[in-house]
Design an enzyme around this catalytic site. Structure first.
Site, mmCIF file in Angstrom:
data_model
loop_
_atom_site.group_PDB
_atom_site.id
_atom_site.type_symbol
_atom_site.label_atom_id
_atom_site.label_comp_id
_atom_site.label_asym_id
_atom_site.label_seq_id
_atom_site.Cartn_x
_atom_site.Cartn_y
_atom_site.Cartn_z
ATOM 1 N N HIS A 61 0.871 -1.177 0.000
ATOM 2 C CA HIS A 61 0.000 0.000 0.000
ATOM 3 C C HIS A 61 0.906 1.223 0.000
ATOM 4 O O HIS A 61 1.681 1.405 0.937
ATOM 5 C CB HIS A 61 -0.914 -0.007 1.227
ATOM 6 C CG HIS A 61 -1.824 -1.203 1.276
ATOM 7 N ND1 HIS A 61 -3.068 -1.204 0.675
ATOM 8 C CD2 HIS A 61 -1.658 -2.442 1.798
ATOM 9 C CE1 HIS A 61 -3.640 -2.408 0.854
ATOM 10 N NE2 HIS A 61 -2.805 -3.168 1.528
ATOM 11 N N LEU A 62 0.824 2.030 -1.051
ATOM 12 C CA LEU A 62 1.716 3.189 -1.160
ATOM 13 C C LEU A 62 1.022 4.496 -0.767
ATOM 14 O O LEU A 62 1.667 5.524 -0.660
ATOM 15 C CB LEU A 62 2.300 3.295 -2.570
ATOM 16 C CG LEU A 62 3.194 2.115 -2.994
ATOM 17 C CD1 LEU A 62 3.743 2.342 -4.401
ATOM 18 C CD2 LEU A 62 4.333 1.895 -2.004
ATOM 19 N N HIS B 262 -9.113 -10.232 -0.954
ATOM 20 C CA HIS B 262 -8.906 -10.106 0.489
ATOM 21 C C HIS B 262 -10.053 -10.919 1.104
ATOM 22 O O HIS B 262 -11.176 -10.437 1.174
ATOM 23 C CB HIS B 262 -8.962 -8.612 0.839
ATOM 24 C CG HIS B 262 -9.109 -8.289 2.289
ATOM 25 N ND1 HIS B 262 -8.153 -7.591 2.985
ATOM 26 C CD2 HIS B 262 -10.104 -8.540 3.171
ATOM 27 C CE1 HIS B 262 -8.561 -7.427 4.245
ATOM 28 N NE2 HIS B 262 -9.742 -7.989 4.380
ATOM 29 N N ASP C 150 2.259 -7.013 2.316
ATOM 30 C CA ASP C 150 1.092 -6.220 2.736
ATOM 31 C C ASP C 150 1.550 -4.977 3.506
ATOM 32 O O ASP C 150 0.910 -4.570 4.484
ATOM 33 C CB ASP C 150 0.112 -7.066 3.571
ATOM 34 C CG ASP C 150 -1.238 -6.378 3.754
ATOM 35 O OD1 ASP C 150 -1.484 -5.343 3.106
ATOM 36 O OD2 ASP C 150 -2.045 -6.878 4.565
ATOM 37 N N HIS D 110 0.714 3.538 8.262
ATOM 38 C CA HIS D 110 -0.280 4.423 8.879
ATOM 39 C C HIS D 110 0.484 5.489 9.651
ATOM 40 O O HIS D 110 1.449 5.173 10.348
ATOM 41 C CB HIS D 110 -1.198 3.665 9.835
ATOM 42 C CG HIS D 110 -2.147 2.737 9.139
ATOM 43 N ND1 HIS D 110 -3.206 3.195 8.374
ATOM 44 C CD2 HIS D 110 -2.199 1.386 9.073
ATOM 45 C CE1 HIS D 110 -3.862 2.145 7.878
ATOM 46 N NE2 HIS D 110 -3.273 1.045 8.279
ATOM 47 N N PHE E 295 -6.008 -1.128 10.914
ATOM 48 C CA PHE E 295 -5.302 -2.396 10.726
ATOM 49 C C PHE E 295 -4.103 -2.197 9.796
ATOM 50 O O PHE E 295 -4.175 -1.435 8.843
ATOM 51 C CB PHE E 295 -6.245 -3.417 10.086
ATOM 52 C CG PHE E 295 -7.409 -3.818 10.958
ATOM 53 C CD1 PHE E 295 -7.300 -4.905 11.813
ATOM 54 C CD2 PHE E 295 -8.611 -3.119 10.920
ATOM 55 C CE1 PHE E 295 -8.369 -5.290 12.611
ATOM 56 C CE2 PHE E 295 -9.687 -3.495 11.717
ATOM 57 C CZ PHE E 295 -9.567 -4.583 12.569
ATOM 58 N N GLY E 296 -3.011 -2.906 10.053
ATOM 59 C CA GLY E 296 -1.907 -2.923 9.098
ATOM 60 C C GLY E 296 -0.586 -2.470 9.673
ATOM 61 O O GLY E 296 -0.545 -1.638 10.583
HETATM 62 ZN ZN LIG Z 1 -5.970 -7.218 2.607
#
Ligand SMILES: [Zn+2]
Length: 426
Positions: free
Chosen positions: A63-64, A180, A306, A310, A324-325
């Site tokens: 995720h950029l 997902h 993944d 954040h 999340f992440g």
């Molecule tokens: Zn995902």
């Protein structure tokens, strides 16, 4: 363009069945040859003695955050973190603002990457408009603009009829569908894996079944439509078993595992620390065992991070409130070496395969090998180098990693992208 010889490393190219000490000769952004004592007059040299020299690593799931959330990451900073993590190609998911659900956004990402990114960027387009799960996105035009797959990652496609149509469309265009896999009704309100640990901590659980039922549904739809279906960040034992079953039936079903899902468990997380909050959640030792078995046997096709930056303010909230992440690009190679290779669970060549020809095959990318004529993407890493991960020195704009302070044995040394050194250890 310059000539470059990567000298004296152990070259491992699983796609070519090559594993031996050799030099790699690069010219005009292409691999010219791999062999002993190459002598190219006037070439620059990279000393790779004591290192592994592999095809450039591909992270098919990042995720950029650009466009829309540039305070957390940009294409430029994400690509820098990728290069420092040993990756030469990355595939950004479409959950930006606006969502990458049409060719204009896809082209923006491709052009911004050409200007700003040190690594190759292959965008993934959305399955549905706004990833809202209601109407198909402009899949054909996104493919023509450079999208290499479709996914609503961050969210599942809950409507099975719409997923069927997405798979039919993707199959006719030759694109894989990445889901997902999460049944939102089963996972609703959950913050961590549902089990003994969630009860102990008094947190709401996300059952493995929320992943398993969607993997099952999508495998059935892949059989119905003939589509190539890929499970993002697989985490649960039953899901791995079902992918194995689908493969045994000859279906075009693949999956990826993240380093945090095979290296960490719910029992090992620091309670209420938001850097251990991700979707799917960290699961049990039985699940990590299934992932490692799958990585070894071929059921799991790729390691993907993944990488989910954040901003500090978002992750500083209480566990239940924070998003999340976690970051992943700079720790993936170290974690794979530690958990998979140094532990004796898989060989080095298999690890390289999971970072190179594995993801290249899933996406149909013309990368992941050092065969003459290939793009000169090369990852150089050292299996023994001792280093400590300091998240405050990360190239990412964000700091949300559970591995801050972790002492690693082995990690990346340099990343060469299209014949240029994109990053090297100083
Ligand atoms: Zn995902």
């Amino acid at each position: 363009m310059a000539r470059l010889i990567v000298r004296g490393g152990r070259v491992i190219d699983p796609a070519a069945g090559f594993d031996a000490p050799a030099d790699v000769w690069i010219e005009d952004g292409k691999i010219v040859g791999v062999g002993a004592d190459l002598d190219a007059a006037g070439a620059g040299e990279f000393d790779a003695r004591g290192c592994i020299v592999a095809p450039g690593f591909i992270d098919m799931h990042v995720h950029l955050r650009e466009p829309g959330f540039e305070h957390a990451e940009t294409i430029e900073t994400g690509a820098r973190a990728a290069a420092a993590g040993g990756f030469t190609s990355i595939c950004p998911m479409p959950n930006t603002a606006p969502v990458n659900d049409n060719a204009t956004v896809t082209r923006y990402i491709v052009e911004q990457a050409e200007r700003m990114a040190r690594v190759n960027v292959f965008p993934i387009g959305a399955i549905t408009k706004g990833s809202q799960g209601e109407e198909l996105a402009s899949i054909g035009s996104m493919r023509n603009a450079g999208a290499v797959a479709i996914s609503d990652d961050g969210r599942p496609v809950m409507n099975a009829r719409l997923m069927r149509r997405a798979m039919e469309t993707a199959a006719s265009l030759g694109l894989p569908v990445i889901d997902h896999c999460e049944d939102l009704h089963l996972s609703a309100g959950g913050d961590m894996h549902e089990g003994i640990e969630s009860v102990r901590l008094g947190l709401r659980g996300i059952p493995s079944a929320s992943e398993d039922v969607m993997v099952a549904r999508d495998i059935l739809l892949a059989e119905l439509t003939g589509a190539r279906f890929h499970v993002a960040h697989i985490s649960a034992r039953r899901s791995v078993e079902m992918v194995k079953f689908a493969k045994s039936r000859g279906l075009a079903v693949t999956c990826e595992a993240t380093p945090h899902h095979f290296a960490l468990t719910d029992a090992g997380m620091i309670p209420y620390d938001s850097n251990f909050k991700m979707k799917p959640p960290l699961r049990t030792a039985g699940d990590t065992e299934a992932l490692v078995e799958g990585l070894a046997s071929g059921t799991v096709d790729a390691i993907a991070t993944d990488h989910a930056p954040h901003a500090g303010s978002e992750k500083m909230q209480e566990f239940e409130q924070c998003p999340f992440g976690i970051l992943g690009l700079e720790t993936a190679v170290g974690l794979a070496l530690e958990t998979l290779v140094h532990s004796g669970r898989i060989g080095l060549a298999r690890m390289v395969e999971l970072f190179t020809s594995g993801p290249a095959r899933v996406l149909g990318l013309d990368r992941g090998t050092l065969r003459p004529g290939s793009a000169a993407d090369v990852t150089i890493f050292d299996t023994e180098r001792r280093w400590t991960y300091d998240v405050n020195r990360s190239f990412s704009k964000s700091r949300n990693s559970p591995f801050h302070g972790h002492r690693f044995r082995g990690g990346p040394v340099a990343s060469i992208v299209n014949g240029q050194i994109a990053w090297a250890l100083d």
